[in-house]
Scaffold this motif. Structure first.
Motif, PDB file in Angstrom:
ATOM      1  N   LYS A 219       0.848  -1.177   0.000  1.00 46.27           N
ATOM      2  CA  LYS A 219       0.000   0.000   0.000  1.00 46.27           C
ATOM      3  C   LYS A 219       0.888   1.232   0.000  1.00 46.27           C
ATOM      4  O   LYS A 219       1.871   1.286   0.735  1.00 46.27           O
ATOM      5  CB  LYS A 219      -0.897  -0.008   1.238  1.00 46.27           C
ATOM      6  CG  LYS A 219      -2.093   0.907   1.105  1.00 46.27           C
ATOM      7  CD  LYS A 219      -3.095   0.693   2.193  1.00 46.27           C
ATOM      8  CE  LYS A 219      -4.281   1.618   2.003  1.00 46.27           C
ATOM      9  NZ  LYS A 219      -5.245   1.512   3.060  1.00 46.27           N
ATOM     10  N   LEU A 220       0.509   2.181  -0.840  1.00 47.38           N
ATOM     11  CA  LEU A 220       1.258   3.435  -0.923  1.00 47.38           C
ATOM     12  C   LEU A 220       0.496   4.506  -0.171  1.00 47.38           C
ATOM     13  O   LEU A 220      -0.732   4.563  -0.244  1.00 47.38           O
ATOM     14  CB  LEU A 220       1.382   3.864  -2.380  1.00 47.38           C
ATOM     15  CG  LEU A 220       2.366   3.119  -3.257  1.00 47.38           C
ATOM     16  CD1 LEU A 220       2.160   3.521  -4.687  1.00 47.38           C
ATOM     17  CD2 LEU A 220       3.775   3.449  -2.842  1.00 47.38           C
ATOM     18  N   PHE A 221       1.225   5.341   0.543  1.00 43.42           N
ATOM     19  CA  PHE A 221       0.593   6.431   1.283  1.00 43.42           C
ATOM     20  C   PHE A 221       1.251   7.750   0.919  1.00 43.42           C
ATOM     21  O   PHE A 221       2.467   7.810   0.717  1.00 43.42           O
ATOM     22  CB  PHE A 221       0.775   6.226   2.789  1.00 43.42           C
ATOM     23  CG  PHE A 221      -0.066   5.133   3.358  1.00 43.42           C
ATOM     24  CD1 PHE A 221      -1.346   5.386   3.802  1.00 43.42           C
ATOM     25  CD2 PHE A 221       0.424   3.849   3.450  1.00 43.42           C
ATOM     26  CE1 PHE A 221      -2.123   4.382   4.332  1.00 43.42           C
ATOM     27  CE2 PHE A 221      -0.350   2.837   3.976  1.00 43.42           C
ATOM     28  CZ  PHE A 221      -1.624   3.109   4.417  1.00 43.42           C
ATOM     29  N   GLY A 222       0.423   8.773   0.850  1.00 42.56           N
ATOM     30  CA  GLY A 222       0.950  10.117   0.740  1.00 42.56           C
ATOM     31  C   GLY A 222       0.545  10.860   1.997  1.00 42.56           C
ATOM     32  O   GLY A 222      -0.642  10.983   2.290  1.00 42.56           O
ATOM     33  N   ILE A 223       1.523  11.288   2.782  1.00 35.54           N
ATOM     34  CA  ILE A 223       1.233  11.899   4.073  1.00 35.54           C
ATOM     35  C   ILE A 223       1.800  13.307   4.098  1.00 35.54           C
ATOM     36  O   ILE A 223       2.946  13.526   3.693  1.00 35.54           O
ATOM     37  CB  ILE A 223       1.827  11.049   5.216  1.00 35.54           C
ATOM     38  CG1 ILE A 223       1.224   9.652   5.201  1.00 35.54           C
ATOM     39  CG2 ILE A 223       1.600  11.705   6.574  1.00 35.54           C
ATOM     40  CD1 ILE A 223       1.840   8.701   6.166  1.00 35.54           C
ATOM     41  N   ASP A 224       1.001  14.237   4.563  1.00 39.00           N
ATOM     42  CA  ASP A 224       1.453  15.611   4.724  1.00 39.00           C
ATOM     43  C   ASP A 224       2.404  15.659   5.909  1.00 39.00           C
ATOM     44  O   ASP A 224       2.034  15.263   7.020  1.00 39.00           O
ATOM     45  CB  ASP A 224       0.224  16.499   4.947  1.00 39.00           C
ATOM     46  CG  ASP A 224       0.609  17.873   5.421  1.00 39.00           C
ATOM     47  OD1 ASP A 224       1.663  18.352   4.968  1.00 39.00           O
ATOM     48  OD2 ASP A 224      -0.133  18.467   6.215  1.00 39.00           O
ATOM     49  N   SER A 225       3.614  16.149   5.687  1.00 38.25           N
ATOM     50  CA  SER A 225       4.626  16.063   6.745  1.00 38.25           C
ATOM     51  C   SER A 225       4.360  17.029   7.895  1.00 38.25           C
ATOM     52  O   SER A 225       4.885  16.870   8.979  1.00 38.25           O
ATOM     53  CB  SER A 225       6.012  16.334   6.170  1.00 38.25           C
ATOM     54  OG  SER A 225       6.186  17.709   5.955  1.00 38.25           O
ATOM     55  N   LYS A 226       3.538  18.035   7.686  1.00 39.63           N
ATOM     56  CA  LYS A 226       3.326  19.017   8.746  1.00 39.63           C
ATOM     57  C   LYS A 226       2.349  18.500   9.796  1.00 39.63           C
ATOM     58  O   LYS A 226       2.559  18.666  10.991  1.00 39.63           O
ATOM     59  CB  LYS A 226       2.796  20.312   8.137  1.00 39.63           C
ATOM     60  CG  LYS A 226       2.886  21.497   9.065  1.00 39.63           C
ATOM     61  CD  LYS A 226       2.359  22.718   8.358  1.00 39.63           C
ATOM     62  CE  LYS A 226       2.310  23.906   9.290  1.00 39.63           C
ATOM     63  NZ  LYS A 226       1.606  25.010   8.635  1.00 39.63           N
ATOM     64  N   THR A 227       1.291  17.880   9.338  1.00 37.78           N
ATOM     65  CA  THR A 227       0.254  17.454  10.271  1.00 37.78           C
ATOM     66  C   THR A 227       0.176  15.939  10.427  1.00 37.78           C
ATOM     67  O   THR A 227      -0.389  15.447  11.395  1.00 37.78           O
ATOM     68  CB  THR A 227      -1.125  17.936   9.784  1.00 37.78           C
ATOM     69  OG1 THR A 227      -1.309  17.437   8.462  1.00 37.78           O
ATOM     70  CG2 THR A 227      -1.205  19.432   9.767  1.00 37.78           C
ATOM     71  N   GLY A 228       0.719  15.201   9.496  1.00 40.70           N
ATOM     72  CA  GLY A 228       0.609  13.745   9.563  1.00 40.70           C
ATOM     73  C   GLY A 228      -0.677  13.210   8.986  1.00 40.70           C
ATOM     74  O   GLY A 228      -0.977  12.034   9.135  1.00 40.70           O
ATOM     75  N   THR A 229      -1.428  14.075   8.307  1.00 41.14           N
ATOM     76  CA  THR A 229      -2.680  13.636   7.691  1.00 41.14           C
ATOM     77  C   THR A 229      -2.379  12.797   6.458  1.00 41.14           C
ATOM     78  O   THR A 229      -1.523  13.171   5.649  1.00 41.14           O
ATOM     79  CB  THR A 229      -3.503  14.854   7.243  1.00 41.14           C
ATOM     80  OG1 THR A 229      -3.368  15.862   8.226  1.00 41.14           O
ATOM     81  CG2 THR A 229      -4.951  14.506   7.054  1.00 41.14           C
ATOM     82  N   ILE A 230      -3.106  11.720   6.315  1.00 40.05           N
ATOM     83  CA  ILE A 230      -2.954  10.892   5.116  1.00 40.05           C
ATOM     84  C   ILE A 230      -3.733  11.560   3.997  1.00 40.05           C
ATOM     85  O   ILE A 230      -4.946  11.714   4.071  1.00 40.05           O
ATOM     86  CB  ILE A 230      -3.447   9.463   5.367  1.00 40.05           C
ATOM     87  CG1 ILE A 230      -2.564   8.805   6.426  1.00 40.05           C
ATOM     88  CG2 ILE A 230      -3.432   8.645   4.085  1.00 40.05           C
ATOM     89  CD1 ILE A 230      -3.105   7.515   6.964  1.00 40.05           C
ATOM     90  N   VAL A 231      -3.033  12.027   2.982  1.00 37.96           N
ATOM     91  CA  VAL A 231      -3.675  12.764   1.907  1.00 37.96           C
ATOM     92  C   VAL A 231      -4.213  11.803   0.858  1.00 37.96           C
ATOM     93  O   VAL A 231      -5.301  11.983   0.341  1.00 37.96           O
ATOM     94  CB  VAL A 231      -2.689  13.774   1.289  1.00 37.96           C
ATOM     95  CG1 VAL A 231      -3.348  14.562   0.185  1.00 37.96           C
ATOM     96  CG2 VAL A 231      -2.166  14.721   2.349  1.00 37.96           C
TER      97      VAL A 231
END
Lengths: 977, 217
Positions: free
Chosen positions: A528-540
């Motif tokens: 599984k690939l994830f794209g995560i915003d590094s500032k908040t840790g939200t999975i985009v």
């Protein structure tokens, strides 16, 4: 001596201020996400009415309690990895959770409310088969553990063994299950495959064998998969070859009665192995007489055993998952059935009638980029009007846990795949639309002075507009209370910040499927690939992909960054089967997660090596070279432009291959026809030592200063060979006296051995960092039983041979090699070095410790020039006097009390600020933070006192005003005199 | 017969492996803190993560299944710091606990066994430099500015300079302090400086700088 100590103190004080966190910075730019792994067992804590806990045991050997309201962890216990910490069974009784760990090696009881251990006992060896709670007179007091040859009964209160008995004929009978119905008897069920079932009945009180009998059952091979005890001690089995139910009353022990499924009007899907699902709500009582029979992948029937007769209560088709749940005296059955392509419906049925309960429908929306539902856990509760309400946890194939509450509301989701991050990259976020417009202006051809001026004016106006709206938003948000300010992160509002501190973390997680893998010769798993915003840790974004080889190796490469608007950024994931070497490419956009429309080339040959060249095609995508087992090279993308560039550059493209099984390192050169030529080979005899790791330098690393200024103002130049490889070997002989760790520095272009060092009486695991002109490695000293660090630094000397360009082919002088070793007072899990934009900032080593801390150790401490005797010159150079033991200071933990379990990797990336390095540590947890190895020298510190400076300025201003006035008055007075 | 042999063999193996494995026991306490508040975050690590144990609700622990050897035993929690202890287990199962010393590895400073480990709060944070009046006043730069100012302002008021006797005395003491007559007098320097600054203040005055001139007329 006193001077030395003073010097030392001075340095400690000096370094102590570096790399530390201030208390008010907590959570400001760092975040942690804790995971548990794929859930194997889950039980809702029901012993207190208002309990919000669900207790889970996972395949990652983690035992944890989750908060059902938020999905966060109450507590978590992380055991050893591997089979020794494997959780075989989880039984929950009241506030006690009993775990069988390590193939029946340990029996543990946990207090669920506090998360502390009640007791732990060591069991006799023997492979674990089954465990169950044993009750008497409505009171559960014991736990029975069945092993291959013995059965033992333990008190639930203290773990003490009540009795242990050898199983009769354990050489021939395969005992597989243990059952107790609360009547003072423990039933052990065994099978002689394709012959008969053996049943042994023990007395709970003293372990005496009350009964022992065997029943003919030639069709049976595994009790656990095809049998269940139902109702008043009726062993019910299902057989796929004869397509019948078999029933055996354990009390009367008569013949096994066969009941063909056809007589019930049921039909099994062809090729499907039917299974049974039963429930025993209370261990001190008999199981319910209702049970599910699964007839096909999406077909279940609810059956009831009524006076020895099987009655069909309800047929569920299609139904994906079923589960029983009990509250008070009521037991309900939850059935999940597909609704349409993207949603499933969950319904509750009364277990004893099969009637659908009103207002119990729950919609579960499936993620189109996720997996199918795999397991269902249901918690039922009585509402005020005595009707049954429920909550459910759905686990999908991609290891996502979703908690649903009744009218279809998703309370929380947990992406447990993130507990197994394999590799990651950080990608710059794209510019916003307005910024991109401004950028686009420069790319176009100039079309007249006037239009250029107009364009510039209009774009400046757009920027002004954006700024005003930003200010307005700030003002608007400031008036609202803090909790109401939404921090929604979506793809639309993600944009690069002014210092490029916020990035997109692209994480690749492996989803291993150990179940039945051994049975198939070729077994697939998924990722599984994830794209995560590094500032908040939200999975985009997230993307689940299956059907990849089970033991795949992943390599993630950024082919095109976001800097080439309007071309979209592009990442390529190379997935390679470790056994066959066959590889596939997955090309995607790292910001949106969408699969690229570019079709990657098919790779029919096994791939040996892949390298990302700094060459770019006309669309600014970096060229990926793939070397197959015929030593042929293919390029991706392989346009004419690229091939032409490759032909031109071929003479300067070199690569190396490592064959660790044969200990062979070989260097190749690219020919213009894209074939290759062997130019060097180094063989490390594999019978003496094996290659553990090969480390080059990071391609995006910058070195700012070419040399170091000595105390006498001369310059010692660094040996900055970008082609240098550090090869670590370990001895095959693991004897304490003869084992060793070796390190070899080889030029990857010429194959020239630059340096070789051997540490005797040491062993791995070895952790290496190779950067600039130094290599730091850590190993275990078997002689002194401690961890040691060693550092090798390479210098050209006082003069530089060719200061403009480095060529491996033209360096006649061997570099000077300096080495020093130190004791490190802790074991380490992983090692990495900080990285900054231009390499001006001093370097720190980031050390992941088993305790969960991440230590930021200044590289200054690992400097082979640290003197034993302090001289004027060494003081001038700011060298710390040599001390054998490296210090660990609690202020150096960059993650303060946010410990990270089982750190496997640390990823560092430069930010737009030279002082700041972005750090992501991953293991069971993920932690993201920023480090400032030389403090924040390029921005105002966040504790900068604006109040003070402005009040001082104002005070000074008013003081001048007043004193001026006073002076005027004085002058006037003097003039009058 | 064969079955029996097998049975005996298995029994032999199991007893042997039991004999080889030992248990490290101990207790961890944090004075003044209830164990319930922190045991759920604690682990016992033996030689890194080679063996892992957990704490009971009363703070005691036992790490099972450890072969003979020498190990560093450490209790780890995010909030408290516990000193690691080295435990030696002989092949016969005799236990000994001693202080960890990585430099002199054979040095023995005995510790109690079963282990008694005391924890202390761990501080990860740097102290912020807070701004206070005392810090400001104690600043050497400020002291250098304020003290001479006080001397200049207060001294003439305390000491009556009009008194000729006093003046004489002062001059004498000044001469004693300043044996070199070529060096400029301190008071002279000060006055010069003061007038200088006044001048510059005038020059640096804002647009209203012309007003004093008008008034002087």
């Amino acid at each position: 001596m006193a001077k030395l100590i003073l010097q030392w103190l001075k340095f400690v004080v000096l370094c102590g201020t570096v790399g530390a966190v201030f208390e008010d910075q907590v959570g400001k730019f760092d975040w942690r996400q804790q995971y548990v792994g794929k859930v194997r067992f889950a039980h809702f804590d029901t012993h207190v009415q208002s309990s919000k806990k669900v207790v889970v045991a996972t395949e990652k050997n983690v035992f944890a309690a989750l908060n059902t309201r938020t999905g966060e962890l109450f507590w978590r216990h992380v055991d050893k990895t591997g089979s020794e910490g494997n959780i075989d069974a989880l039984l929950l009784q009241g506030a006690d959770a009993v775990l069988v760990v390590g193939n029946g090696r340990l029996l543990r009881s946990w207090e669920v409310n506090i998360g502390g251990l009640n007791w732990e006992i060591l069991l006799d060896s023997g492979s674990f088969q089954s465990a169950c709670l044993v009750g008497q007179q409505d009171n559960v007091k014991y736990v029975a553990v069945l092993k291959k040859t013995v059965i033992s009964l333990h008190y639930l209160s203290n773990g003490h063994q009540k009795w242990i008995e050898n199983l009769p004929d354990s050489e021939t009978v395969d005992y597989q299950a243990v059952y107790s119905g609360g009547n003072g008897e423990v039933y052990v069920l065994g099978v002689v495959p394709h012959s008969h079932i053996a049943v042994v009945v023990y007395s709970v009180d003293d372990g005496e064998i009350l009964k022992q009998f065997s029943v003919e059952a030639a069709w049976l091979s595994n009790i656990q998969t095809s049998c269940a005890v139902v109702g008043k001690g009726m062993l019910t089995c299902v057989d796929s070859t004869t397509l019948s139910l078999y029933m055996l009353d354990l009390h009367t022990q008569l013949q096994m009665t066969q009941l063909p499924l056809q007589t019930l009007g049921l039909e099994v899907d062809p090729g499907f192995h039917p299974t049974l699902v039963s429930t025993q709500p209370n261990a001190a009582r008999q199981p319910l007489s209702e049970f599910f029979l699964q007839l096909g992948p999406e077909h279940y029937v609810l059956l009831q055993l009524n006076n020895g007769q099987i009655v069909t209560l309800r047929d569920f088709k299609p139904a994906m998952l079923v589960s029983f749940a009990t509250t008070g005296e009521k037991t309900v059955a939850a059935v999940m059935s597909p609704k349409n392509k993207t949603a499933c419906g969950l319904n509750l049925f009364s277990a004893d009638t099969g009637r659908r309960l009103l207002d119990t429908t729950l919609i579960f929306n499936m993620d189109p980029y996720g997996g199918k539902p795999e397991t269902l856990y249901v918690q039922a509760f009585l509402k005020k009007d005595d009707s049954v309400g429920y909550r459910a946890i759905v686990q999908t194939e991609d290891h996502t846990l979703t908690f649903l509450q009744q009218p279809g509301r998703v309370m929380w989701t947990r992406e447990e795949a993130l507990s197994d991050v394999v590799t990651m990259e950080m990608v710059d976020l794209p510019l916003t639309g307005t910024q991109a417009e401004l950028e686009g202006e420069f790319g176009k051809k100039a079309d007249g002075l006037m239009s250029m001026v107009l364009k510039r004016l209009s774009s400046q106006f757009i920027l002004l507009q954006a700024w005003v709206s930003h200010l307005w938003k700030l003002f608007y948000d400031a008036r609202k209370p803090r909790s109401q300010v939404k921090n929604d992160v979506t793809i639309e509002n993600l944009s690069r910040d002014e210092f490029n501190l916020q990035k997109m973390m692209v994480m690749v997680t492996a989803i291993r499927k150990p179940v039945n893998c051994r049975l198939h010769s070729f077994c697939f798993s998924s990722f599984k690939l994830f794209g995560i915003d590094s500032k908040t840790g939200t999975i985009v974004w997230k993307h689940y992909l299956d059907n990849i080889p089970s033991n795949a190796a992943f390599k993630l490469m950024v082919q095109r960054t976001t800097a080439h608007f309007p071309h979209p950024p592009q990442c390529t994931l190379l997935i390679k089967d470790k056994d066959t070497g066959l590889a596939t490419l997955h090309v995607f956009n790292p910001i949106f997660g969408k699969k690229s429309h570019i079709t990657p080339p098919a790779l029919p040959q096994p791939i040996l090596q892949s390298l990302l060249l700094p060459l770019m095609d006309q669309d600014y995508a970096k060229v990926l070279l793939l070397v197959d087992d015929q030593y042929k090279v293919s390029a991706f993308p392989s346009t004419k432009n690229v091939l032409q560039q490759l032909q031109e550059m071929a003479s300067s493209i070199f690569f190396y291959l490592v064959d660790s099984s044969q200990g062979r390192l070989s260097g190749y050169r690219l020919r213009t026809d894209l074939s290759t030529e062997l130019i060097w080979e180094v063989v490390i005899p594999p019978e003496i030592q094996r290659i553990v790791s090969v480390k080059g330098k990071r391609p995006n690393e910058h070195v700012h200063s070419q040399g170091r200024v000595m105390g006498d103002r001369s310059v010692l130049y660094k040996y900055l060979n970008p082609n240098l490889l550090a090869i670590v070997t370990e001895s095959t002989d693991s004897h304490q006296e003869r084992s060793f760790v070796g390190i070899l520095l080889i030029d990857g272009v010429t194959g020239r051995i630059i340096h070789e060092a051997v540490q005797r009486k040491t062993k791995g695991p070895v952790h290496v960092v190779h950067s600039e002109n130094w290599v730091v490695y850590e190993y275990w000293s078997t002689k002194s039983r401690r961890n040691e660090f060693s550092v090798i630094e390479l210098y050209e000397g006082m003069e530089l041979y060719n200061s403009t360009v480095f060529s491996s082919l033209d360096r006649p002088h061997a570099p000077q090699v300096l080495q020093q070793s130190y004791i490190f007072p802790s074991a380490i899990s992983t090692l990495e070095a900080t990285l900054t934009e231009k390499g001006i900032t001093s370097r720190h080593l980031l050390i992941g410790l088993p305790s969960g801390g991440i230590l930021s150790l200044p590289k200054m401490f690992l400097d082979p020039r640290r003197p034993e005797i302090v001289t004027e010159q060494s003081r001038e150079e700011n060298l710390i006097p040599y001390a054998p033991e490296l210090p660990i200071r609690t202020e150096w933990y960059i993650n303060y009390n946010q410990t990270i379990s089982r750190v496997r990797g640390i990823y560092t990336a430069p930010s737009g600020l030279e002082s700041t390095c972005l750090v992501v540590a991953y293991g069971l947890d993920i932690y993201q933070t920023r480090v400032y190895p030389s403090k924040q020298f390029d921005v105002l510190k966040d504790d900068y006192d604006y109040m003070l400076i402005s009040s001082v300025l104002f005070a000074l201003f008013f003081a001048t005003m007043i004193s001026k006035r006073l002076a005027e008055v004085k002058l006037l007075n003097r003039a009058w005199r | 017969n064969l079955h029996k042999k097998n049975l005996i063999y298995y029994a032999g193996v199991s007893s042997q492996s039991n004999g080889d494995r030992f248990k490290i026991e101990g207790r961890a306490i944090v004075p003044g803190v209830k164990t319930q508040d922190w045991v759920s975050t604690a682990r016992v690590l033996v030689e890194g993560e080679e063996y892992v144990g957990f704490l009971r609700t009363d703070g005691s622990f036992a790490v099972n299944d450890i072969p003979s050897g020498s190990y560093v035993v450490e209790v780890v929690t995010p909030t408290f710091r516990f000193e690691p202890v080295r435990v030696d287990i002989t092949s016969k199962g005799k236990m000994r606990a001693r202080l960890v010393n990585f430099i002199k590895t054979s040095e023995v400073i005995r510790q109690p066994y079963p282990l008694q480990i005391r924890g202390s709060p761990q501080s990860y944070f740097m102290r912020r430099e807070t701004w206070g009046w005392t810090d400001f006043l104690m600043n050497p730069m400020v002291m250098m500015m304020v003290l001479p100012l006080l001397i200049i302002v207060l001294l003439p008021k305390v000491v009556n300079t009009n008194d000729p006797e006093m003046r004489k005395e002062m001059e004498q003491s000044m001469n004693m302090l300043n044996p070199n007559p070529e060096l400029p007098d301190v008071s002279e320097l000060m006055t010069k400086l003061f007038s200088g600054s006044k001048g510059s203040g005038k020059a640096g005055g804002s647009s209203k700088g012309t007003r004093p001139a008008v008034k002087r007329r």
